[in-house]
Design a protein around this motif. Structure first.
Motif, PDB file in Angstrom:
ATOM      1  N   ASP A 216     -10.124   6.409  -3.959  1.00 19.59           N
ATOM      2  CA  ASP A 216     -10.675   5.083  -4.250  1.00 19.59           C
ATOM      3  C   ASP A 216     -10.479   4.244  -2.997  1.00 19.59           C
ATOM      4  O   ASP A 216      -9.402   3.694  -2.764  1.00 19.59           O
ATOM      5  CB  ASP A 216      -9.944   4.468  -5.452  1.00 19.59           C
ATOM      6  CG  ASP A 216     -10.395   3.045  -5.757  1.00 19.59           C
ATOM      7  OD1 ASP A 216     -11.388   2.591  -5.165  1.00 19.59           O
ATOM      8  OD2 ASP A 216      -9.736   2.389  -6.588  1.00 19.59           O
ATOM      9  N   ALA A 217     -11.519   4.156  -2.179  1.00 18.91           N
ATOM     10  CA  ALA A 217     -11.404   3.464  -0.900  1.00 18.91           C
ATOM     11  C   ALA A 217     -11.008   2.005  -1.085  1.00 18.91           C
ATOM     12  O   ALA A 217     -10.149   1.478  -0.366  1.00 18.91           O
ATOM     13  CB  ALA A 217     -12.718   3.563  -0.124  1.00 18.91           C
ATOM     14  N   ARG A 218     -11.615   1.350  -2.078  1.00 15.87           N
ATOM     15  CA  ARG A 218     -11.284  -0.066  -2.279  1.00 15.87           C
ATOM     16  C   ARG A 218      -9.847  -0.227  -2.759  1.00 15.87           C
ATOM     17  O   ARG A 218      -9.110  -1.095  -2.298  1.00 15.87           O
ATOM     18  CB  ARG A 218     -12.268  -0.698  -3.267  1.00 15.87           C
ATOM     19  CG  ARG A 218     -12.055  -2.192  -3.407  1.00 15.87           C
ATOM     20  CD  ARG A 218     -13.245  -2.909  -4.020  1.00 15.87           C
ATOM     21  NE  ARG A 218     -13.095  -4.357  -3.865  1.00 15.87           N
ATOM     22  CZ  ARG A 218     -13.403  -5.042  -2.781  1.00 15.87           C
ATOM     23  NH1 ARG A 218     -13.886  -4.408  -1.739  1.00 15.87           N
ATOM     24  NH2 ARG A 218     -13.234  -6.350  -2.716  1.00 15.87           N
ATOM     25  N   GLY A 219      -9.446   0.622  -3.719  1.00 14.42           N
ATOM     26  CA  GLY A 219      -8.097   0.518  -4.249  1.00 14.42           C
ATOM     27  C   GLY A 219      -7.024   1.033  -3.317  1.00 14.42           C
ATOM     28  O   GLY A 219      -5.844   0.789  -3.551  1.00 14.42           O
ATOM     29  N   GLY A 220      -7.398   1.717  -2.246  1.00 13.93           N
ATOM     30  CA  GLY A 220      -6.420   2.191  -1.283  1.00 13.93           C
ATOM     31  C   GLY A 220      -6.281   1.330  -0.055  1.00 13.93           C
ATOM     32  O   GLY A 220      -5.401   1.543   0.781  1.00 13.93           O
ATOM     33  N   THR A 221      -7.138   0.333   0.068  1.00 13.92           N
ATOM     34  CA  THR A 221      -7.175  -0.519   1.258  1.00 13.92           C
ATOM     35  C   THR A 221      -6.279  -1.736   1.103  1.00 13.92           C
ATOM     36  O   THR A 221      -6.196  -2.334   0.023  1.00 13.92           O
ATOM     37  CB  THR A 221      -8.622  -0.973   1.546  1.00 13.92           C
ATOM     38  OG1 THR A 221      -9.423   0.167   1.860  1.00 13.92           O
ATOM     39  CG2 THR A 221      -8.682  -1.970   2.691  1.00 13.92           C
ATOM     40  N   THR A 222      -5.618  -2.110   2.191  1.00 16.31           N
ATOM     41  CA  THR A 222      -4.873  -3.366   2.237  1.00 16.31           C
ATOM     42  C   THR A 222      -5.810  -4.451   2.728  1.00 16.31           C
ATOM     43  O   THR A 222      -6.316  -4.393   3.853  1.00 16.31           O
ATOM     44  CB  THR A 222      -3.663  -3.251   3.188  1.00 16.31           C
ATOM     45  OG1 THR A 222      -2.773  -2.237   2.711  1.00 16.31           O
ATOM     46  CG2 THR A 222      -2.907  -4.575   3.277  1.00 16.31           C
ATOM     47  N   TRP A 223      -6.058  -5.434   1.867  1.00 19.00           N
ATOM     48  CA  TRP A 223      -6.990  -6.515   2.177  1.00 19.00           C
ATOM     49  C   TRP A 223      -6.228  -7.760   2.605  1.00 19.00           C
ATOM     50  O   TRP A 223      -5.169  -8.072   2.058  1.00 19.00           O
ATOM     51  CB  TRP A 223      -7.848  -6.835   0.957  1.00 19.00           C
ATOM     52  CG  TRP A 223      -8.618  -5.652   0.454  1.00 19.00           C
ATOM     53  CD1 TRP A 223      -8.217  -4.753  -0.495  1.00 19.00           C
ATOM     54  CD2 TRP A 223      -9.894  -5.208   0.913  1.00 19.00           C
ATOM     55  NE1 TRP A 223      -9.165  -3.785  -0.674  1.00 19.00           N
ATOM     56  CE2 TRP A 223     -10.221  -4.038   0.177  1.00 19.00           C
ATOM     57  CE3 TRP A 223     -10.804  -5.689   1.866  1.00 19.00           C
ATOM     58  CZ2 TRP A 223     -11.411  -3.344   0.373  1.00 19.00           C
ATOM     59  CZ3 TRP A 223     -12.002  -5.003   2.048  1.00 19.00           C
ATOM     60  CH2 TRP A 223     -12.286  -3.845   1.315  1.00 19.00           C
TER      61      TRP A 223
END
Length: 372
Positions: free
Chosen positions: A293-300
């Motif tokens: 899950d690219a979105r859920g794995g990214t630090t924003w």
């Protein structure tokens, strides 16, 4: 290794010795073992059976612990022992946590040997994981001290079910912790884990407010048991109000195992839903795990919303933080422990052996196993 005298126990009026390590407070007669199995009464003392002995060592990416704000891209020397002080029906490491074959623990190593092994393999830290370090706290504390002397960091991956005095000593010794917050109802904790929620909440509050230990939280979402919107919202609100919005929170996917093989896998949509509920409650760093899950794995960035650390599973694909841990676009600081540059570990899991088991031959060094 020989048995070592345990800390944190006292004699009670009926002649038994009470273990004061965790809220179970097991009261033991000579020869009896506690719930965790690795602590037993030997004469007029309680001893720890697994000091200096491990079920195995591996080099892991630190993101696998999971820790996303603790020196991203670095490697960690991971190990566990045997036994546990919880009885989770869903345990994903049940072969280790429920093991009663203490004599079969293959690798033997002193705290100093483990710290030296981390240095030799280029690991930035040592992680106490696979089973709960609470039950081998004496060993973990000694390893953390040996690591600190050599500039190696230490990490505890734990359920947080521990009494106040050993809690202070363990989390005062380590550099980072990921604590499992397994649900947010005492009923779930009692039925599914055999523990109590409040003790875990106390551990989280203590680490966050009373130590310098970096803290992250993991919640394994089990369909039909702890994944309702209401429970996730209560959990997220508690985290924001009691710990603050900056503690990273990982929602991870369950797979059928141990005594819950009849429960289906967690759908990725459940993780995404939980993540959004937590964000809406005010949590700033919420992640999904055990799924791609690219979105859920990214630090924003909490300031301008740009992606700062982009991950693919446990590998960091893009790293944009400045040397002082800030967003290069808006300058907003990201809480955590960050080095001047991204670590260079490639994310592959590498089994290693510190020593061979007595009477056996060491493993041959190669792409899958290293002998130290």
């Amino acid at each position: 290794m020989e048995r070592v005298a345990a800390r944190w126990w006292h004699a009670v009026d009926d002649g038994r010795l009470q273990c004061d390590l965790c809220p179970r407070e097991c009261k033991l007669r000579d020869g009896q073992r506690g719930f965790c199995f690795v602590r037993m009464r030997d004469g007029e003392q309680i001893v720890l059976d697994t000091y200096g002995r491990s079920s195995g060592f591996c080099i892991d990416p630190v993101e696998k612990k999971p820790l996303n704000h603790f020196y991203p891209g670095t490697s960690v020397l991971s190990f566990g022992t045997a036994g546990c002080n919880l009885g989770c029906k869903f345990c994903q490491n049940w072969d280790i946590s429920t093991s009663r074959e203490i004599d079969s623990l293959a690798d033997q190593a002193t705290p100093e040997a483990i710290a030296q092994a981390a240095l030799r393999t280029g690991c930035d830290s040592v992680a106490f994981t696979y089973n709960d370090p609470t039950i081998f706290a004496e060993y973990a504390i000694d390893i953390a001290a040996a690591c600190r002397e050599r500039g190696v960091k230490s990490v505890a991956v734990s359920a947080g079910y521990i009494s106040p005095q050993p809690r202070a000593e363990l989390y005062g010794a380590v550099d980072a912790a990921n604590i499992d917050l397994k649900g947010f109802s005492d009923d779930f904790y009692r039925r599914i884990t055999g523990a109590r929620l409040q003790t875990v909440l106390d551990t989280l509050s203590f680490i966050r407010h009373e130590t310098d230990c970096w803290l992250e939280i993991t919640t394994l979402l089990i369909p039909g048991h702890n994944d309702s919107d209401a429970e996730i919202e209560r959990m997220a609100n508690w985290i924001v109000n009691e710990l603050g919005p900056d503690v990273p929170h990982h929602f991870t996917a369950f797979h059928p195992d141990h005594r819950m093989r009849d429960v289906p896998r967690t759908p990725p949509a459940t993780l995404s839903r939980a993540r959004q509920i937590a964000i809406d409650a005010g949590e700033r760093f919420v992640y999904t795990g055990n799924v791609r899950d690219a979105r859920g794995g990214t630090t924003w960035c909490p300031g301008c919303g740009v992606g700062l650390i982009v991950r693919d599973w446990h590998r960091v694909r893009e790293y944009r933080l400045t040397a002082d841990g800030c967003c290069p676009d808006c300058g907003r600081a990201v809480p955590g422990r960050f080095a001047e540059r991204l670590g260079n570990f490639d994310g592959r899991r590498v089994p290693v052996r510190i020593t061979s088991r007595r009477g056996s031959h060491p493993l041959v060094a190669g792409s899958r196993n290293r002998v130290l």
